[in-house]
Motif scaffolding. Structure first.
Motif, PDB file in Angstrom:
ATOM      1  N   THR A  89       0.798  -1.226   0.000  1.00  0.00           N
ATOM      2  CA  THR A  89       0.000   0.000   0.000  1.00  0.00           C
ATOM      3  C   THR A  89       0.832   1.277   0.000  1.00  0.00           C
ATOM      4  O   THR A  89       0.333   2.339  -0.361  1.00  0.00           O
ATOM      5  CB  THR A  89      -0.917   0.044   1.225  1.00  0.00           C
ATOM      6  N   TYR A  90       2.084   1.192   0.451  1.00  0.00           N
ATOM      7  CA  TYR A  90       2.941   2.378   0.600  1.00  0.00           C
ATOM      8  C   TYR A  90       2.280   3.426   1.500  1.00  0.00           C
ATOM      9  O   TYR A  90       2.542   4.618   1.364  1.00  0.00           O
ATOM     10  CB  TYR A  90       3.274   2.990  -0.770  1.00  0.00           C
ATOM     11  N   GLY A  91       1.420   2.969   2.393  1.00  0.00           N
ATOM     12  CA  GLY A  91       0.726   3.893   3.290  1.00  0.00           C
ATOM     13  C   GLY A  91      -0.257   4.800   2.596  1.00  0.00           C
ATOM     14  O   GLY A  91      -0.681   5.807   3.170  1.00  0.00           O
ATOM     15  N   ASP A  92      -0.675   4.448   1.393  1.00  0.00           N
ATOM     16  CA  ASP A  92      -1.540   5.310   0.576  1.00  0.00           C
ATOM     17  C   ASP A  92      -2.974   4.796   0.615  1.00  0.00           C
ATOM     18  O   ASP A  92      -3.273   3.693   0.128  1.00  0.00           O
ATOM     19  CB  ASP A  92      -1.031   5.347  -0.864  1.00  0.00           C
ATOM     20  N   HIS A  93      -3.864   5.613   1.136  1.00  0.00           N
ATOM     21  CA  HIS A  93      -5.278   5.240   1.264  1.00  0.00           C
ATOM     22  C   HIS A  93      -5.909   4.877  -0.072  1.00  0.00           C
ATOM     23  O   HIS A  93      -6.741   3.978  -0.158  1.00  0.00           O
ATOM     24  CB  HIS A  93      -6.048   6.386   1.924  1.00  0.00           C
ATOM     25  N   ARG A  94      -5.532   5.561  -1.146  1.00  0.00           N
ATOM     26  CA  ARG A  94      -6.165   5.307  -2.446  1.00  0.00           C
ATOM     27  C   ARG A  94      -5.723   3.979  -3.050  1.00  0.00           C
ATOM     28  O   ARG A  94      -6.476   3.356  -3.793  1.00  0.00           O
ATOM     29  CB  ARG A  94      -5.912   6.465  -3.403  1.00  0.00           C
ATOM     30  N   VAL A  95      -4.531   3.540  -2.748  1.00  0.00           N
ATOM     31  CA  VAL A  95      -4.100   2.212  -3.202  1.00  0.00           C
ATOM     32  C   VAL A  95      -4.966   1.138  -2.541  1.00  0.00           C
ATOM     33  O   VAL A  95      -5.443   0.202  -3.202  1.00  0.00           O
ATOM     34  CB  VAL A  95      -2.607   1.994  -2.898  1.00  0.00           C
ATOM     35  N   VAL A  96      -5.213   1.269  -1.248  1.00  0.00           N
ATOM     36  CA  VAL A  96      -6.033   0.282  -0.536  1.00  0.00           C
ATOM     37  C   VAL A  96      -7.452   0.245  -1.099  1.00  0.00           C
ATOM     38  O   VAL A  96      -7.986  -0.819  -1.451  1.00  0.00           O
ATOM     39  CB  VAL A  96      -6.083   0.597   0.973  1.00  0.00           C
ATOM     40  N   MET A  97      -8.078   1.415  -1.188  1.00  0.00           N
ATOM     41  CA  MET A  97      -9.484   1.447  -1.599  1.00  0.00           C
ATOM     42  C   MET A  97      -9.665   0.997  -3.046  1.00  0.00           C
ATOM     43  O   MET A  97     -10.648   0.344  -3.389  1.00  0.00           O
ATOM     44  CB  MET A  97     -10.063   2.842  -1.348  1.00  0.00           C
ATOM     45  N   SER A  98      -8.695   1.315  -3.896  1.00  0.00           N
ATOM     46  CA  SER A  98      -8.778   0.885  -5.292  1.00  0.00           C
ATOM     47  C   SER A  98      -8.678  -0.636  -5.415  1.00  0.00           C
ATOM     48  O   SER A  98      -9.490  -1.276  -6.099  1.00  0.00           O
ATOM     49  CB  SER A  98      -7.666   1.549  -6.113  1.00  0.00           C
ATOM     50  N   PHE A  99      -7.680  -1.221  -4.754  1.00  0.00           N
ATOM     51  CA  PHE A  99      -7.485  -2.666  -4.890  1.00  0.00           C
ATOM     52  C   PHE A  99      -8.507  -3.466  -4.076  1.00  0.00           C
ATOM     53  O   PHE A  99      -8.663  -4.669  -4.303  1.00  0.00           O
ATOM     54  CB  PHE A  99      -6.045  -3.044  -4.564  1.00  0.00           C
ATOM     55  N   ALA A 100      -9.228  -2.806  -3.189  1.00  0.00           N
ATOM     56  CA  ALA A 100     -10.379  -3.469  -2.574  1.00  0.00           C
ATOM     57  C   ALA A 100     -11.418  -3.795  -3.642  1.00  0.00           C
ATOM     58  O   ALA A 100     -12.113  -4.819  -3.554  1.00  0.00           O
ATOM     59  CB  ALA A 100     -10.996  -2.583  -1.495  1.00  0.00           C
ATOM     60  N   VAL A 101     -11.518  -2.947  -4.663  1.00  0.00           N
ATOM     61  CA  VAL A 101     -12.437  -3.216  -5.770  1.00  0.00           C
ATOM     62  C   VAL A 101     -11.959  -4.436  -6.561  1.00  0.00           C
ATOM     63  O   VAL A 101     -12.750  -5.308  -6.921  1.00  0.00           O
ATOM     64  CB  VAL A 101     -12.576  -1.984  -6.693  1.00  0.00           C
ATOM     65  N   THR A 102     -10.674  -4.525  -6.812  1.00  0.00           N
ATOM     66  CA  THR A 102     -10.111  -5.716  -7.468  1.00  0.00           C
ATOM     67  C   THR A 102     -10.484  -6.966  -6.690  1.00  0.00           C
ATOM     68  O   THR A 102     -10.802  -8.023  -7.268  1.00  0.00           O
ATOM     69  CB  THR A 102      -8.578  -5.603  -7.553  1.00  0.00           C
ATOM     70  N   GLY A 103     -10.455  -6.853  -5.370  1.00  0.00           N
ATOM     71  CA  GLY A 103     -10.745  -8.006  -4.518  1.00  0.00           C
ATOM     72  C   GLY A 103     -12.148  -8.545  -4.654  1.00  0.00           C
ATOM     73  O   GLY A 103     -12.411  -9.686  -4.231  1.00  0.00           O
ATOM     74  N   LEU A 104     -13.058  -7.771  -5.238  1.00  0.00           N
ATOM     75  CA  LEU A 104     -14.409  -8.291  -5.469  1.00  0.00           C
ATOM     76  C   LEU A 104     -14.412  -9.404  -6.509  1.00  0.00           C
ATOM     77  O   LEU A 104     -15.328 -10.230  -6.540  1.00  0.00           O
ATOM     78  CB  LEU A 104     -15.334  -7.152  -5.933  1.00  0.00           C
ATOM     79  N   ARG A 105     -13.383  -9.424  -7.357  1.00  0.00           N
ATOM     80  CA  ARG A 105     -13.298 -10.455  -8.407  1.00  0.00           C
ATOM     81  C   ARG A 105     -12.119 -11.400  -8.205  1.00  0.00           C
ATOM     82  O   ARG A 105     -11.987 -12.371  -8.954  1.00  0.00           O
ATOM     83  CB  ARG A 105     -13.154  -9.765  -9.778  1.00  0.00           C
TER      84      ARG A 105
END
Length: 409
Positions: free
Chosen positions: A364-380
């Motif tokens: 994540t590099y401590g970046d909130h947007r990396v987490v929230m974006s790849f949470a969407v990837t995790g749906l699939r």
């Protein structure tokens, strides 16, 4: 139809706090964002001597047109770019000695175009360590105003900080901009300044701001469009539907334009007077898109790009390399770890279709947007996890719970 209530906009909340502090009278902010960034901004105002009263859904700020009540203050800006860039500018309009520092992550982010412009306007400002970075110290004696030239090609926040300062100067400001990124954020600033009574005009690359200060008001903060992008993308990638109320026609935030990207990819989109609905159709097409003006949503698009039927090429996003992390490379590296073919250049990323497989936590590099974006990837993609899931507290402390609740509906 799933309805998701998105927290208030971080960008609007930060601007509203600056404007409220500078205004004559008591301002009431309704539905401001409560997150690490905005709490840090409010804490910074308190250290400067402003009174900020907070309840869960309403904040009250006692404005001081003459500047901070404190004549000396040491302000820690945490990870907040708006805090770290706006508060020194606000303090410069007062009278006193003020020091500003920030987290190691924020210390790495550039500040020179703004601080050089403040120096050009006569502000006594020095960087204590690396030139153009925090920490910095200001010996404030008010700002006369006048003409200044600014390069806002790395961040529109440099321009916003100067625009917000304009009405607090003795003569007003005339700002000529040589480069500008994320232009819709500047339009947010102009609209909000006018809502607080400022006289500001734009003629192409030149902005003229009259002196005269701001008037206190009651201001409602609209939902955060960047945060909404994760739910809109989730609907598009899963074939489901989501509605975000309070973010529709007339919204200030340019990042709502992300839904137009989803429409081009095959999703159905309806932007109404009272909200926006995105419906996935089971079809995501590849595309080439310039995201200069909505670059905070670049990671959102990158995270769903592997599920498109063709390559997704995102262009003109060099400024994403100087955010909380180098977001362009962070997205590329994480997608490659998922087995996706990715190419990058200085200001672009191209992502090819594929079947992602989670083999290690997302970095994540401590970046909130990396987490929230790849949470969407995790749906699939089963098994997607993060090395620092808690960094979402920067803008949306309850993200994981809200996202899981939507996914389970």
């Amino acid at each position: 139809m799933a309805v998701v209530d998105i927290p208030g906009s971080k960008s609007i909340t930060a601007r509203a706090l600056f404007l409220a502090a500078a205004a004559d009278g008591v301002t009431t902010l309704t539905r401001p964002l409560r997150s690490d960034d905005t709490e840090g901004f409010a804490e910074g105002l308190t250290r400067l001597g402003y009174r900020v009263g907070r309840t869960p859904d309403t904040w009250h700020v006692d404005g001081r047109p003459q500047g901070p009540a404190a004549t000396e203050a040491d302000v820690y800006c945490r990870d907040g770019a708006t805090t770290a860039r706006f508060l020194p500018t606000l303090a410069a309009a007062g009278h006193g000695t003020y020091r500003f520092d920030a987290s190691p992550q924020m210390r790495r982010r550039p500040l020179a175009p703004l601080t050089n412009a403040l120096r050009d306007l006569g502000v006594d400002l020095r960087h204590e360590e690396a030139e153009g970075h925090h920490p910095l110290r200001i010996a404030a004696a008010g700002v006369e105003g006048g003409d200044v030239v600014l390069d806002a090609g790395q961040s529109s926040q440099y321009l916003t900080a100067l625009l917000l300062l304009g009405p607090l100067t003795r003569k007003g400001l005339r700002i000529r901009v040589t480069e500008l990124v994320s232009a819709p954020y500047v339009e947010i600033t102009l609209a909000m300044m006018r809502a607080f009574g400022a006289d500001v005009r734009r003629d192409g690359d030149v902005f003229e701001i009259a002196p005269g200060g701001y008037r206190a008001t009651t201001y409602a903060v609209e939902p955060d469009a960047s945060t909404a992008s994760y739910f809109f993308a989730a609907a598009a990638v899963t074939g489901r539907e989501v509605t975000v109320p309070g973010l529709g026609e007339g919204a200030l935030q340019g990042d709502l334009g992300f839904v137009d990207v989803l429409r081009r990819m095959g999703a159905r989109v309806r932007v109404g007077s009272d909200g926006t609905t995105v419906t996935g159709t089971g079809d995501l097409r590849g595309l080439t898109v310039n995201m200069r003006d909505i670059s905070d949503t670049m990671p959102t698009l990158a995270a769903i790009a592997p599920f498109a039927s063709g390559p997704v090429r995102i262009e003109d996003v060099a400024n994403t390399r100087v955010k909380e992390c180098d977001r362009l490379e962070a997205c590329a590296e994480n997608l490659r770890r998922l087995g996706i073919r990715v190419e990058t250049g200085q200001d672009w990323i191209e992502i090819h279709p594929g079947t992602p497989v989670a083999t290690a936590p997302v970095t994540t590099y401590g970046d909130h947007r990396v987490v929230m974006s790849f949470a969407v990837t995790g749906l699939r993609v089963p098994g997607v996890s993060f090395d620092d899931p808690g960094c979402v507290r920067k803008t949306f402390p309850g993200f994981h719970e809200a996202f899981a609740a939507w996914a389970e509906v």
